[in-house]
Design an enzyme around this catalytic site. Structure first.
Site, PDB file in Angstrom:
ATOM      1  N   GLN A   1      44.568  37.787  42.716  1.00 15.03           N
ATOM      2  CA  GLN A   1      43.073  38.583  42.709  1.00 15.03           C
ATOM      3  C   GLN A   1      42.174  37.749  42.142  1.00 15.03           C
ATOM      4  OE1 GLN A   1      43.956  42.359  40.033  1.00 15.03           O
ATOM      5  NE2 GLN A   1      45.617  41.083  39.903  1.00 15.03           N
TER       6      GLN A   1
ATOM      7  N   HIS B   1      40.632  39.411  46.371  1.00 17.23           N
ATOM      8  CA  HIS B   1      39.228  39.324  45.889  1.00 17.23           C
ATOM      9  C   HIS B   1      38.256  38.318  46.218  1.00 17.23           C
ATOM     10  CE1 HIS B   1      40.766  42.137  42.534  1.00 17.23           C
ATOM     11  NE2 HIS B   1      40.903  42.931  43.794  1.00 17.23           N
TER      12      HIS B   1
ATOM     13  N   ASN C   1      53.742  38.860  31.417  1.00 10.43           N
ATOM     14  CA  ASN C   1      52.107  38.971  30.989  1.00 10.43           C
ATOM     15  C   ASN C   1      52.229  39.049  29.531  1.00 10.43           C
ATOM     16  OD1 ASN C   1      49.433  39.595  32.167  1.00 10.43           O
ATOM     17  ND2 ASN C   1      49.437  41.483  30.734  1.00 10.43           N
TER      18      ASN C   1
HETATM   19  P1  NAD Z   1      42.654  40.906  33.448  1.00 10.58           P
HETATM   20  O1  NAD Z   1      41.498  40.440  32.635  1.00 10.58           O
HETATM   21  O2  NAD Z   1      42.429  42.591  33.671  1.00 10.58           O
HETATM   22  O3  NAD Z   1      44.084  40.837  32.868  1.00 10.58           O
HETATM   23  C1  NAD Z   1      44.556  39.710  32.731  1.00 10.58           C
HETATM   24  C2  NAD Z   1      45.887  39.747  31.829  1.00 10.58           C
HETATM   25  O4  NAD Z   1      46.584  38.736  31.655  1.00 10.58           O
HETATM   26  C3  NAD Z   1      45.651  40.395  30.445  1.00 10.58           C
HETATM   27  O5  NAD Z   1      46.660  41.443  30.688  1.00 10.58           O
HETATM   28  C4  NAD Z   1      46.088  39.410  29.608  1.00 10.58           C
HETATM   29  O6  NAD Z   1      46.867  39.846  28.466  1.00 10.58           O
HETATM   30  C5  NAD Z   1      47.120  38.461  30.590  1.00 10.58           C
HETATM   31  N1  NAD Z   1      46.985  37.019  30.276  1.00 10.58           N
HETATM   32  C6  NAD Z   1      45.871  36.179  29.660  1.00 10.58           C
HETATM   33  N2  NAD Z   1      46.567  34.939  29.292  1.00 10.58           N
HETATM   34  C7  NAD Z   1      47.707  34.964  29.727  1.00 10.58           C
HETATM   35  C8  NAD Z   1      48.837  34.035  29.849  1.00 10.58           C
HETATM   36  N3  NAD Z   1      48.270  32.698  29.392  1.00 10.58           N
HETATM   37  N4  NAD Z   1      49.714  34.217  30.437  1.00 10.58           N
HETATM   38  C9  NAD Z   1      50.221  35.570  30.892  1.00 10.58           C
HETATM   39  N5  NAD Z   1      49.240  36.615  30.657  1.00 10.58           N
HETATM   40  C10 NAD Z   1      48.019  36.459  30.192  1.00 10.58           C
HETATM   41  O7  NAD Z   1      42.625  40.276  34.839  1.00 10.58           O
HETATM   42  P2  NAD Z   1      43.248  40.913  36.423  1.00 10.58           P
HETATM   43  O8  NAD Z   1      44.339  41.962  36.177  1.00 10.58           O
HETATM   44  O9  NAD Z   1      43.162  39.915  37.377  1.00 10.58           O
HETATM   45  O10 NAD Z   1      41.791  41.849  36.655  1.00 10.58           O
HETATM   46  C11 NAD Z   1      41.627  41.836  37.759  1.00 10.58           C
HETATM   47  C12 NAD Z   1      40.070  41.219  38.057  1.00 10.58           C
HETATM   48  O11 NAD Z   1      39.807  40.002  37.589  1.00 10.58           O
HETATM   49  C13 NAD Z   1      40.133  40.743  39.495  1.00 10.58           C
HETATM   50  O12 NAD Z   1      39.022  41.518  39.971  1.00 10.58           O
HETATM   51  C14 NAD Z   1      39.930  39.188  39.496  1.00 10.58           C
HETATM   52  O13 NAD Z   1      39.018  38.881  40.504  1.00 10.58           O
HETATM   53  C15 NAD Z   1      38.966  39.094  38.081  1.00 10.58           C
HETATM   54  N6  NAD Z   1      38.837  37.791  37.634  1.00 10.58           N
HETATM   55  C16 NAD Z   1      39.239  36.575  38.346  1.00 10.58           C
HETATM   56  C17 NAD Z   1      39.185  35.592  37.303  1.00 10.58           C
HETATM   57  C18 NAD Z   1      39.735  34.101  38.190  1.00 10.58           C
HETATM   58  O14 NAD Z   1      39.453  33.962  39.281  1.00 10.58           O
HETATM   59  N7  NAD Z   1      40.279  33.161  37.304  1.00 10.58           N
HETATM   60  C19 NAD Z   1      38.742  35.291  36.155  1.00 10.58           C
HETATM   61  C20 NAD Z   1      38.420  36.621  35.553  1.00 10.58           C
HETATM   62  C21 NAD Z   1      38.609  37.918  36.328  1.00 10.58           C
END
Ligand code: NAD
Length: 255
Positions: free
Chosen positions: A100, A118, A217
């Protein structure tokens, strides 16, 4: 924890087709904040900035927000979790990554079969004529003083290549993601809150087809109850340990 690591490694070794679904949490250890985690972006910023409606109404504010994220993502490097998955693929123990994320870090780590449901931030697209250009070209247009950036061909507004909320998922990526979910016999969801659809539906498809399902997670997710194993912790620590165990079981030496 070491018992779970061993069980996960055993499942990987004994599976024929392992597919991984990743979310923003896999990139927090690379310095990119997630959305919904404890330090998540949505704690500081109103989520409506990520909608297609906001982009159409306030393209300048949208681009200012995106430029900050772009800077962050362009300088970010893959972390141990990205490298561990790339290594699993190289060993023939990972068929596909459905991500994502829009940060390109799986590719930077060397993974090959990555499905970006995405989109990504490597490109920008004109919302009028559909022309796709590189993000570097879009940044050049901004440097030349056109803000928000416009298409050189038709003058239409340019949008980043990432999929916004209320925008459809690119069809080809979605079809591949569904196919991989139906064909796998093990799915692992890593660093995703499993709250955004259709991504959160993919493990349900896999389970219905008889696959095993593992969640790695930091926090609980709504799909914990259908998972065969749930491990709470940092993706970097856990995946590094899992890959070491897989190598041990396969008799693979070195890193
Ligand atoms: P989210 O923010 O909803 O969830 C992230 C999850 O990861 C949380 O539950 C958190 O507890 C967990 N987490 C955080 N750090 C962690 C680690 N080191 N190890 C294990 N778990 C960890 O993100 P999602 O589920 O990807 O939500 C979807 C949306 O976020 C998508 O639309 C995506 O495009 C977007 N997004 C992408 C980026 C990126 O490209 N890096 C950044 C921010 C958001």
């Amino acid at each position: 924890m070491s018992k779970e690591i061993d069980r996960i490694a055993e499942m990987i070794v004994s599976s024929k087709r392992v597919v991984v679904l990743t979310g923003a949490g896999i990139s927090t250890e690379s310095g990119i904040p997630d959305f919904r985690g404890p330090q998540g972006l949505w704690k500081r910023v109103d989520p409506k900035i990520g909608t297609i409606e906001f982009f159409r109404e306030h393209p300048d504010e949208f681009w200012r927000f995106q430029l900050d994220r772009l800077k962050e993502m362009m300088k970010a490097q893959p972390n141990r979790a990205h490298y561990a998955l790339a290594e699993l693929e190289k060993m023939g123990k990972l068929s596909a990554i459905i991500t994502q994320n829009v940060d390109s870090l799986h590719f930077k780590a060397g993974s090959k079969n990555v499905i970006e449901i995405h989109g990504n931030l490597r490109t920008a697209k004109c919302i009028e004529c559909g022309k796709v250009i590189s993000i570097e070209e879009a940044l050049k247009i901004i440097e030349e003083g056109v803000f928000p950036p416009k298409c050189r061909t038709c003058g239409g507004l340019l949008k980043t290549g990432s999929v916004l909320f209320n925008e459809p998922i690119p069809e080809e990526a979605l079809t591949r993601a569904y196919m991989e979910s139906e064909m796998c016999d093990l799915m692992m969801a890593i660093g995703t809150s499993l709250q955004v659809y259709p991504a959160a539906y993919l493990p349900v498809i896999a389970k219905r087809k008889g696959a095993k399902f593992i969640i790695i997670n930091m926090e609980p997710t709504p799909l914990d109850e259908i998972a065969d194993i749930v491990v709470h912790g940092k993706a970097g620590d856990i995946l590094t340990a899992v890959v070491e165990k897989v190598k041990e079981k396969l008799g693979v030496k070195g890193s």
